[in-house]
Each structure stands twice: as C-alpha cells, then as structure tokens.
Design a protein around this motif. Structure first.
Motif, PDB file in Angstrom:
ATOM      1  N   PHE A 180       0.812  -1.216   0.000  1.00  0.00           N
ATOM      2  CA  PHE A 180       0.000   0.000   0.000  1.00  0.00           C
ATOM      3  C   PHE A 180       0.845   1.266   0.000  1.00  0.00           C
ATOM      4  O   PHE A 180       0.334   2.355  -0.247  1.00  0.00           O
ATOM      5  CB  PHE A 180      -0.984   0.008   1.181  1.00  0.00           C
ATOM      6  N   ILE A 181       2.143   1.140   0.240  1.00  0.00           N
ATOM      7  CA  ILE A 181       3.064   2.273   0.100  1.00  0.00           C
ATOM      8  C   ILE A 181       4.346   1.746  -0.523  1.00  0.00           C
ATOM      9  O   ILE A 181       4.897   0.742  -0.067  1.00  0.00           O
ATOM     10  CB  ILE A 181       3.389   2.944   1.458  1.00  0.00           C
ATOM     11  N   ARG A 182       4.827   2.414  -1.562  1.00  0.00           N
ATOM     12  CA  ARG A 182       6.050   1.995  -2.229  1.00  0.00           C
ATOM     13  C   ARG A 182       7.211   2.921  -1.864  1.00  0.00           C
ATOM     14  O   ARG A 182       7.044   4.150  -1.828  1.00  0.00           O
ATOM     15  CB  ARG A 182       5.869   1.998  -3.743  1.00  0.00           C
ATOM     16  N   ASP A 183       8.363   2.309  -1.602  1.00  0.00           N
ATOM     17  CA  ASP A 183       9.619   3.037  -1.436  1.00  0.00           C
ATOM     18  C   ASP A 183       9.492   4.196  -0.462  1.00  0.00           C
ATOM     19  O   ASP A 183       9.850   5.332  -0.762  1.00  0.00           O
ATOM     20  CB  ASP A 183      10.116   3.538  -2.790  1.00  0.00           C
ATOM     21  N   PHE A 184       8.977   3.925   0.734  1.00  0.00           N
ATOM     22  CA  PHE A 184       8.915   4.924   1.790  1.00  0.00           C
ATOM     23  C   PHE A 184       9.864   4.491   2.897  1.00  0.00           C
ATOM     24  O   PHE A 184       9.795   3.368   3.388  1.00  0.00           O
ATOM     25  CB  PHE A 184       7.491   5.063   2.327  1.00  0.00           C
ATOM     26  N   LEU A 185      10.802   5.368   3.276  1.00  0.00           N
ATOM     27  CA  LEU A 185      11.881   5.042   4.204  1.00  0.00           C
ATOM     28  C   LEU A 185      12.723   3.877   3.676  1.00  0.00           C
ATOM     29  O   LEU A 185      13.261   3.063   4.430  1.00  0.00           O
ATOM     30  CB  LEU A 185      11.326   4.693   5.600  1.00  0.00           C
ATOM     31  N   GLY A 186      12.796   3.795   2.335  1.00  0.00           N
ATOM     32  CA  GLY A 186      13.598   2.771   1.693  1.00  0.00           C
ATOM     33  C   GLY A 186      12.948   1.410   1.611  1.00  0.00           C
ATOM     34  O   GLY A 186      13.583   0.446   1.165  1.00  0.00           O
ATOM     35  N   ALA A 187      11.681   1.281   2.034  1.00  0.00           N
ATOM     36  CA  ALA A 187      11.016  -0.017   2.059  1.00  0.00           C
ATOM     37  C   ALA A 187       9.659   0.067   1.382  1.00  0.00           C
ATOM     38  O   ALA A 187       9.050   1.141   1.301  1.00  0.00           O
ATOM     39  CB  ALA A 187      10.840  -0.512   3.496  1.00  0.00           C
ATOM     40  N   ASN A 188       9.185  -1.083   0.898  1.00  0.00           N
ATOM     41  CA  ASN A 188       7.800  -1.222   0.478  1.00  0.00           C
ATOM     42  C   ASN A 188       6.974  -1.681   1.683  1.00  0.00           C
ATOM     43  O   ASN A 188       7.366  -2.614   2.384  1.00  0.00           O
ATOM     44  CB  ASN A 188       7.670  -2.232  -0.660  1.00  0.00           C
ATOM     45  N   TRP A 189       5.820  -1.021   1.900  1.00  0.00           N
ATOM     46  CA  TRP A 189       4.981  -1.319   3.053  1.00  0.00           C
ATOM     47  C   TRP A 189       3.828  -2.202   2.606  1.00  0.00           C
ATOM     48  O   TRP A 189       3.117  -1.878   1.659  1.00  0.00           O
ATOM     49  CB  TRP A 189       4.454  -0.026   3.686  1.00  0.00           C
ATOM     50  N   PHE A 190       3.658  -3.318   3.320  1.00  0.00           N
ATOM     51  CA  PHE A 190       2.601  -4.278   3.000  1.00  0.00           C
ATOM     52  C   PHE A 190       1.577  -4.316   4.134  1.00  0.00           C
ATOM     53  O   PHE A 190       1.951  -4.347   5.314  1.00  0.00           O
ATOM     54  CB  PHE A 190       3.166  -5.694   2.828  1.00  0.00           C
ATOM     55  N   ALA A 191       0.311  -4.326   3.767  1.00  0.00           N
ATOM     56  CA  ALA A 191      -0.746  -4.663   4.716  1.00  0.00           C
ATOM     57  C   ALA A 191      -1.015  -6.158   4.595  1.00  0.00           C
ATOM     58  O   ALA A 191      -0.968  -6.723   3.500  1.00  0.00           O
ATOM     59  CB  ALA A 191      -2.006  -3.868   4.419  1.00  0.00           C
ATOM     60  N   LEU A 230       7.340  -4.358   6.545  1.00  0.00           N
ATOM     61  CA  LEU A 230       8.255  -3.392   5.954  1.00  0.00           C
ATOM     62  C   LEU A 230       9.318  -4.188   5.203  1.00  0.00           C
ATOM     63  O   LEU A 230      10.112  -4.917   5.810  1.00  0.00           O
ATOM     64  CB  LEU A 230       8.905  -2.515   7.022  1.00  0.00           C
ATOM     65  N   ASP A 231       9.294  -4.063   3.886  1.00  0.00           N
ATOM     66  CA  ASP A 231      10.090  -4.919   3.016  1.00  0.00           C
ATOM     67  C   ASP A 231      11.222  -4.110   2.401  1.00  0.00           C
ATOM     68  O   ASP A 231      11.023  -3.347   1.464  1.00  0.00           O
ATOM     69  CB  ASP A 231       9.192  -5.523   1.933  1.00  0.00           C
ATOM     70  N   TRP A 232      12.442  -4.273   2.963  1.00  0.00           N
ATOM     71  CA  TRP A 232      13.632  -3.733   2.339  1.00  0.00           C
ATOM     72  C   TRP A 232      14.200  -4.770   1.378  1.00  0.00           C
ATOM     73  O   TRP A 232      13.659  -5.864   1.255  1.00  0.00           O
ATOM     74  CB  TRP A 232      14.666  -3.360   3.403  1.00  0.00           C
ATOM     75  N   GLU A 233      15.281  -4.447   0.699  1.00  0.00           N
ATOM     76  CA  GLU A 233      15.788  -5.346  -0.333  1.00  0.00           C
ATOM     77  C   GLU A 233      16.218  -6.689   0.228  1.00  0.00           C
ATOM     78  O   GLU A 233      15.971  -7.738  -0.385  1.00  0.00           O
ATOM     79  CB  GLU A 233      16.964  -4.682  -1.064  1.00  0.00           C
ATOM     80  N   ASN A 279       2.840  -9.655  17.867  1.00  0.00           N
ATOM     81  CA  ASN A 279       3.974 -10.473  17.452  1.00  0.00           C
ATOM     82  C   ASN A 279       4.912  -9.628  16.603  1.00  0.00           C
ATOM     83  O   ASN A 279       4.458  -8.874  15.732  1.00  0.00           O
ATOM     84  CB  ASN A 279       3.515 -11.677  16.626  1.00  0.00           C
ATOM     85  N   PHE A 280       6.190  -9.792  16.847  1.00  0.00           N
ATOM     86  CA  PHE A 280       7.222  -9.116  16.062  1.00  0.00           C
ATOM     87  C   PHE A 280       8.155 -10.169  15.499  1.00  0.00           C
ATOM     88  O   PHE A 280       8.493 -11.147  16.177  1.00  0.00           O
ATOM     89  CB  PHE A 280       8.007  -8.131  16.932  1.00  0.00           C
ATOM     90  N   GLY A 281       8.567  -9.990  14.254  1.00  0.00           N
ATOM     91  CA  GLY A 281       9.471 -10.960  13.665  1.00  0.00           C
ATOM     92  C   GLY A 281      10.308 -10.360  12.550  1.00  0.00           C
ATOM     93  O   GLY A 281       9.956  -9.327  11.974  1.00  0.00           O
ATOM     94  N   ILE A 282      11.408 -11.025  12.238  1.00  0.00           N
ATOM     95  CA  ILE A 282      12.255 -10.683  11.106  1.00  0.00           C
ATOM     96  C   ILE A 282      12.007 -11.733  10.024  1.00  0.00           C
ATOM     97  O   ILE A 282      12.168 -12.927  10.264  1.00  0.00           O
ATOM     98  CB  ILE A 282      13.744 -10.659  11.481  1.00  0.00           C
ATOM     99  N   GLY A 283      11.598 -11.293   8.856  1.00  0.00           N
ATOM    100  CA  GLY A 283      11.237 -12.223   7.794  1.00  0.00           C
ATOM    101  C   GLY A 283       9.771 -12.579   7.866  1.00  0.00           C
ATOM    102  O   GLY A 283       9.109 -12.394   8.897  1.00  0.00           O
ATOM    103  N   HIS A 284       9.241 -13.088   6.760  1.00  0.00           N
ATOM    104  CA  HIS A 284       7.854 -13.519   6.749  1.00  0.00           C
ATOM    105  C   HIS A 284       7.674 -14.730   7.663  1.00  0.00           C
ATOM    106  O   HIS A 284       8.589 -15.531   7.860  1.00  0.00           O
ATOM    107  CB  HIS A 284       7.418 -13.875   5.324  1.00  0.00           C
ATOM    108  N   SER A 285       6.463 -14.869   8.202  1.00  0.00           N
ATOM    109  CA  SER A 285       6.181 -15.981   9.095  1.00  0.00           C
ATOM    110  C   SER A 285       6.353 -17.314   8.373  1.00  0.00           C
ATOM    111  O   SER A 285       6.791 -18.299   8.958  1.00  0.00           O
ATOM    112  CB  SER A 285       4.758 -15.867   9.651  1.00  0.00           C
ATOM    113  N   PHE A 286       6.011 -17.339   7.080  1.00  0.00           N
ATOM    114  CA  PHE A 286       6.223 -18.535   6.264  1.00  0.00           C
ATOM    115  C   PHE A 286       6.260 -18.152   4.804  1.00  0.00           C
ATOM    116  O   PHE A 286       5.975 -17.022   4.452  1.00  0.00           O
ATOM    117  CB  PHE A 286       5.129 -19.582   6.508  1.00  0.00           C
TER     118      PHE A 286
END
Length: 802
Positions: free
Chosen positions: A703-714, A764-767, A795-802
C-alpha cells in the motif's frame, strides 16, 4: 478496562497513520488541491474481457497494462489507496489510473501475440471504451479466439549421427514433441501448437549437441520451420533445420589464482600432463598461484570436471565454473575459452579453457545487535569470527557467540504461577564452532563430482547453549552435528545429519515445581519416608540429564525467493531415527547383554545417569505463494509432524518434541503456550507433544512503495493447529484421570482441539530483510471458545512468518 476490538484497532491505526503522513507534506498543498480540481481526465474503473473461452481472465490481466487502481486483497472495485488520495486532496495515497489510449492499443497487440503463441492464428482482438459514470471508464477487450492449431508431425533435418547406433533416435524420441515414430527423424506429435514448446525443444537440441562435441552450435544453428498441413484443417507440420558444425575436443587448461594484494605475481606454478589428468601427454593443465593465496594446487585441479583431449561437453564446462564458485573462498575474475577474445576460436579442433581466480579475505569478524520477542521483549548481541581457507583446501572455520536478554511481564508468568507478582529477565547464551569443507567426505566421498552432487558440502558443528524457558530452563545443551549438504539442482537439495548428538541438562522452573507439588502432593513410604508422588516423579523424569542421537535425512524442493516469498513454492520433508547410538553403547559396551535404559555420566563427572529414548520422527512442510495481483500475494502453508518412540521407550526427549505457538508458528499464543490438546498452560504436566498439525494462510498487499527505503505491505492472516500426545505416552494422573485423554490425539475429537488465531499485520520490506508486525486475536481459544477472547496478542518478527 475494556479491550479494544479489531475494528477499533484498525480505525485508530489508520487515523494515526493518515495524520502522520499528512504532516510530512506541509508544502504545496494548495497547489496540489488546485491541480486535482482542474484534472478532469477519465479514470479507468473497470477492465473486462469477453469472448475468451479458453484463456482465463486472470491470465489476460497479467498481460495488459491498462489497469484500475490497486484493489485491496483483490476485492473488485475496493480501492482504498485511491480513496485516500481523493479524501486528502492528492496529498497522499494512490493517484487515479487514467485512461491511456496508446496503452490500450499496445494491450491489444500483447493479447494478440499471446494467443498466437498458443496456436490461435486466426484470433481477432478489439476494444470497447465506455463511460458508465462521469469520468469513470470501462475498458472491455473483445476477443474472437478462433480455432487452436495443432502440430501434426515434427521432423529433424541435419541432425548428426553418432558412433552409438541408437543414440540419436533415443534422444529425439525423448522430446516433448515426439509421440509415434514415422522414421528415424520424423515423429507424430498431435498436440496444440505452442511457441514456448518449440523454443524449449530448440534449447534441448542445442544443449545436447554442445554436450556431444558440437561446441559452435548457436541459436541460429537450430531453426524451427512451421508450415500448414494441407491434408488436415488447422494442422501444422514442424521441421527443425539443424546445422551443427564440426565436433571439438577440450584443449589445454590454464588456472591462475591470485591473492587479495596487488601487484599480481604468480610465483608458484605446476603442470599436469598425461593420465589421469589429461587423455595423453600432448595436453597440459597449467596451474599458477601466488604464495599469498595460501592454497594448494590440488584444490584447483580437483574442481575440474573435464580432461584436456576429451570430447567437448559444455555442461561440464559450466559445472566446473560452479565448482570454483561453490568453494566459497574465492571469486572468479574471468573464465573463457579464448585468451584474447570473447568467442572461442572454432578454426581449431581443440578449445582451450582459462580460469582467473582471486581469493577472498582470509580473516573476518562481524557483529550484530538484534531485537527479539518470545515471551516478552528483549535484545541481544552476537559476534562471529571466520577463517576462510583454513588449511589451503577451501575449509571454512566460523566461531560465534551471542547472548540475549528478554524482559517477561508478570502477566505472562502468571500463566504458570498464579502467585507471580514480579517481572523476570530471561537470559540465553550460545557458543558455536562450524567447520565445513566444500566436498563430500567419508563415507560419501565416492559421490563427489558426480552429476547432481558437485555442490556437496560436509559440515561439522559443535555448540554449547543455555537458556531460560517459561516452563523449564536449559542449564546446558552440548551438541555435535556431522552434516552433508547437496544442492542437486537449483530447486532440489538434500541434507543428511549422519551424526547428531545432544547432551541436555534441564530443570523445571521453581513455579512449575511448586504447582506440581500443590497438585499431586506427596506419598509416605512404609518406613515413614515422605517422597514426591509417583505421578510427579514420572513428570520429573523428563528433566533428568539426557543424551540423544539422531540420524536425519531432509529433502527440500523450492522455487521461491526465500526473502520476498511472493511466488512459487517451498517444501521440506524429513525422517529421523533417534537413540540408536546410546542404545548400542548401553547394550554392547557399558553393560553388555543388559539393557539399562540409561548411560553413566561421561568420564564419571557426575553421579547422574544420562537417560535416552529411541524414536522415529517424521515431518512435512509445504508452502505455496500465489501472486493475486501485481502487488498482492496469497500464501498458505501446511505442516504435519509425527514422532513415535519404539523399543522400551515410551516418550521422546524433551528437546525433540513438537511445540506450538510463537511469531513463526500459531500467532496468538507465545512459544510453548499452546497444547497439548485443550489442556491449559497452567495444567500442563508433560510439555510438548508427539503429534503436530498446523495450517496457515496470509494475504499481503503493498500500500506504500519506497517509503523510508522499504515497500509497506498490509497483511491479513489466519493460523490454526495444535500439538498432541502420541499413542505410547503412558503417563497416568490419578488426581485427574482425563488429563491425558484431553491431550492425546484422537481421530474423533482432534478437530475440536484446533486452535485458531488471526488478525491484521504490517510488513516493511527492504531489499534484503523483511520486518513484521502482527496483531493476533484468538478466534478459537481452547479454554474460552469461539470469539470469546477479545485480547490482542502482538507479534514481532524478522522475515515472513512462512
């Protein structure tokens, strides 16, 4: 205080987000408002297809560039980002998808070419653009597919012969086009035309020829000619016209290895000639290296999968390049088959080969500072030292240490101890030493460099760790692992843990022991001695020092990006057999002929014996990722695990059981806090289970592209599953006879014990990294029922849950 429900949470989140983003755009607001009022261009709100009986709308949607604004979760006409743009006067959100007639014309051409590539040569594509509401446009693509042409026969003209009588025929017959045989070079096909299939067959022919000496073959050496079959309507005949050129051999090989420091001075040389290195003494392998590279000549020659003088094989040439890359201690500066030019010199019978390599830095140190969430919130630090190319044969030694500290609130501790009033800090430490070599060692060294095993790695891992858990602490866990890793193809991998040994010393937390003694009480012996109740003694056996050994094979198949996880699939299947090494020592060494069921402490350091269990453990994990739009992904995962003790064992080691809950498992429950069955956490006497079933789904959309260097996903997710005791668990609770039954897997009741959690999330998806925030609700809480628990579990995590 009333806990907010899901709608209130989302509304508050959106309000705060809109206010924050709006504050980032204080300037030019009036200019943007004026621009949005003056812009009266037509907005595309609908894109439709008609007449496409054989091709799905979803496929055609991926082809066209005329699109509506992004739809949330692919719900038709639900475009909240465009709505935000309108409500904010163009300050933020997504701009309207305006109609572009040139784009529509290009889309017609794309659809036409796509149909023709599938054999619909009479296809006709037109468009209708209509305004169904003021400034709201519907674009319809009208398709007349026509008949799909079929390939009747395929002929291979100019395909060379070979010394082996049936080699040519067998290869041609294996082709995707070949069905019945008409003669040695002509076959019946009877399948729909596909340009992709023709291209695949062309590449198959090129690869076969280049692997059998015809090194000069290029794409224009194999051309597919298509003509209409006049004897049958809508039928085609295909002829591959092949000009293979001459056959070639491998020529001399030169390999040069430099260190990282200029200037380059190859002060060490070696030359190999004659069998077994070359076919005869007229050919040579020349090896050059700098002394600073600290590598052995044999390391360089062992990576060569072909010999000078052999018939040219392009696949072996490319696999040799991969062999050098897989060493991990160098990178390839240049590889070629002509010292001065890009293309080989095909005027000579032999094709020489040149490799220029450079070593990587030998010593390196890296550190990391990380955050974590398990039962509470914490932080940690890690440091790693790496010695690259330890003994000159591309060995790698890595030594690491990390420590973490986690703050756990009284509310979490209260789940196992109702008297808890103070928070706690959980600590964990780990030391590891990892030694690996880029080859398969004994007993699988005979497989090294064979097709499918060229990327083999042998790894030896020694580790020590301790950690605080919610129900029990791991005082020490000493492990040794001997593992073989092979990437058979880019998609298929095998992992064999030939020896995996663990010495684990655990003890239950004081609150856990106190609750058990309050529940079970004590027994009085005939002599008046007061001891723990029998049931309690049985439970505490789980926390005796244990030794476990495992032999495990894991097969992995995947074709997805392991960071983005936005397409393709991932699957992993494993089978493990445990406890056989301690069993052999027990039965044949420590007490020959007598099975004690435990081993004495190593070197007599303790009076405590080491218990062990024999078991078999199976698991299957499958994940699928569907792109549902240009910016959306639907993902699902299925997991199943089964562990079963055998022999005289009735349970499996504590550190080998299945557990449920956590940010990478069933969100809504903390680690170890779900199951077995519908037993609540404060009533669990035997932690973990022998059976686990779980299913996960998640929808993600940008829903937001390239904001703070990341793509934001809902995201919107749902997790379901649980763990259960297996059929051989023999614990009996005299104070609560049905406790084991409530935790045991039963086919007629397990579906009632499936816990379900779900909720929204943010990614928050960085490269190279994905940061994940999930807000989970217990949709089916096994204690309070369906939709009765209104609490939000973060819940907080690094990387997708699966």
């Amino acid at each position: 205080m009333q806990t907010p429900d899901l709608r209130q949470l989302i509304s508050a989140f959106l309000l705060c987000f809109i206010t924050w983003v709006g504050s980032l755009y204080p300037a030019n607001i009036q200019a943007q408002d004026a621009q949005s009022e003056e812009n009266t261009e037509d907005v595309v709100r609908r894109v439709r297809f008609s007449g496409n009986d054989d091709i799905k709308d979803r496929t055609l949607t991926t082809l066209v560039r005329t699109r509506t604004n992004r739809e949330f979760l692919s719900i038709p006409h639900f475009t909240p980002w465009y709505s935000l743009w309108k409500l904010s006067g163009g300050r933020f959100g997504e701009e309207p998808a305006y109609l572009d007639r040139q784009t529509v014309a290009n889309d017609i051409e794309r659809i036409t070419l796509f149909y023709e590539s599938l054999g619909y040569f009479d296809v006709a594509v037109d468009t209708s653009i209509s305004e169904y509401r003021t400034d709201k446009i519907e674009v319809s693509f009208i398709i007349q597919e026509g008949p799909q042409y079929r390939v009747n026969t395929v002929t291979y003209s100019g395909f060379p012969g070979f010394a082996e009588p049936n080699k040519r025929f067998e290869f041609l017959q294996e082709g995707a086009f070949s069905r019945g045989r008409i003669n040695d070079t002509t076959f019946t096909v009877n399948r729909p035309y596909s340009s992709q299939a023709l291209s695949t067959e062309q590449q198959r022919l090129i690869t076969f020829l280049k692997d059998n000496g015809y090194a000069s073959v290029q794409r224009d050496s194999v051309i597919a000619l298509v003509k209409e079959d006049t004897t049958s309507s809508n039928s085609l005949d295909v002829m591959y016209r092949i000009k293979p050129g001459g056959q070639y051999k491998f020529g001399d090989i030169r390999v040069r290895l430099s260190d990282t420091e200029p200037p380059v001075n190859y002060d060490e040389t070696d030359t190999l000639s004659g069998p077994p290195h070359t076919t005869d003494s007229t050919y040579t392998i020349s090896l050059f290296k700098e002394s600073g590279a600290q590598s052995k000549f044999r390391l360089l020659s062992d990576q060569l999968l072909f010999k000078p003088g052999e018939l040219y094989n392009h696949s072996l040439y490319l696999e040799t390049v991969n062999e050098f890359q897989n060493l991990g201690m160098l990178y390839i500066q240049r590889f070629s088959q002509n010292e001065d030019q890009v293309q080989p010199d095909f005027t000579r019978e032999e094709i020489p080969t040149y490799f220029d390599l450079q070593t990587l830095t030998k010593h390196s140190v890296s550190t990391e500072l990380f955050g974590m969430k398990r039962y509470g919130y914490g932080t940690g630090i890690g440091i790693d030292y790496t010695n690259n190319n330890v003994f000159g044969n591309a060995e790698n030694l890595s030594i690491g240490a990390n420590a973490s500290f986690e703050f756990v609130s009284p509310s979490v501790l209260e789940e196992i101890d109702t008297t808890a009033t103070q928070s706690s800090v959980f600590r964990s430490y780990e030391l590891t030493a990892d030694y690996s070599v880029p080859r398969l060692n004994f007993p699988f060294s005979f497989l090294d460099n064979r097709p499918g095993f060229t990327s083999g790695v042998t790894r030896y891992l020694l580790s020590y760790s301790r950690s605080d858990q919610l129900l029990f602490d791991i005082n020490s866990d000493v492990g040794f692992n001997m593992r073989y890793e092979v990437n058979h193809t880019p998609n298929y991998s095998s992992f064999l843990d030939l020896i995996e040994l663990d010495l684990v010393d655990t003890n239950p937390s004081s609150a856990y022991i106190r609750n058990l003694r309050n529940e079970f009480g004590t027994d009085t012996l005939n002599d008046g001695t007061i001891v723990d109740a029998f049931e309690l003694q049985r439970i505490l056996e789980d926390f005796n020092p244990q030794i476990s050994s495992t032999i495990r094979y894991t097969f992995r198949s995947q074709n997805t990006d392991l960071i983005k996880r936005n397409r393709g699939y991932f699957s992993e299947y494993s089978v493990a057999v445990g406890g056989n090494i301690p069993y052999l020592i027990d039965n044949y060494l420590t007490t020959p002929g007598t099975l004690e069921g435990n081993l004495p402490s190593l070197f007599g350091l303790s009076d405590n014996s080491l218990s062990y269990s024999r078991y078999i453990k199976l698991s299957a994990d499958y994940r699928k990722y569907y792109p549902i739009s240009a910016v959306g992904v639907f993902a699902w995962r299925l997991y199943g695990g089964f562990a079963h003790p055998y022999g005289n064992s009735t349970s499996i080691p504590l550190n080998r059981r299945f557990f449920a809950g956590g940010s990478n498992d069933i969100r809504g429950w903390a680690p170890f806090q779900l199951g077995p069955g519908d037993i609540s956490t404060d009533n669990v006497n035997i932690p973990g289970g022998e059976i686990k079933l779980a299913a996960f789904t998640e929808v993600r959309q940008t829903f937001i592209r390239d904001f703070l260097g990341a793509n934001w996903f809902a995201a919107l997710f749902a997790d379901a599953g649980n763990i259960w005791y297996g059929p051989r668990n023999d614990f009996r609770d005299e104070n609560n006879q049905d406790r084991l039954d409530r935790g045991r897997f039963r086919f007629d009741n397990f579906y009632n014990q499936i816990a379900v959690a779900g909720g929204p999330g943010l990614r928050l998806d960085w490269e190279y990294v994905v940061v994940r925030f999930d807000f989970a609700f217990r949709l089916h809480d096994l204690q309070s029922g369906w939709l009765n628990n209104k609490q939000v579990y973060f819940n907080f995590g690094i990387g997708h849950s699966f």
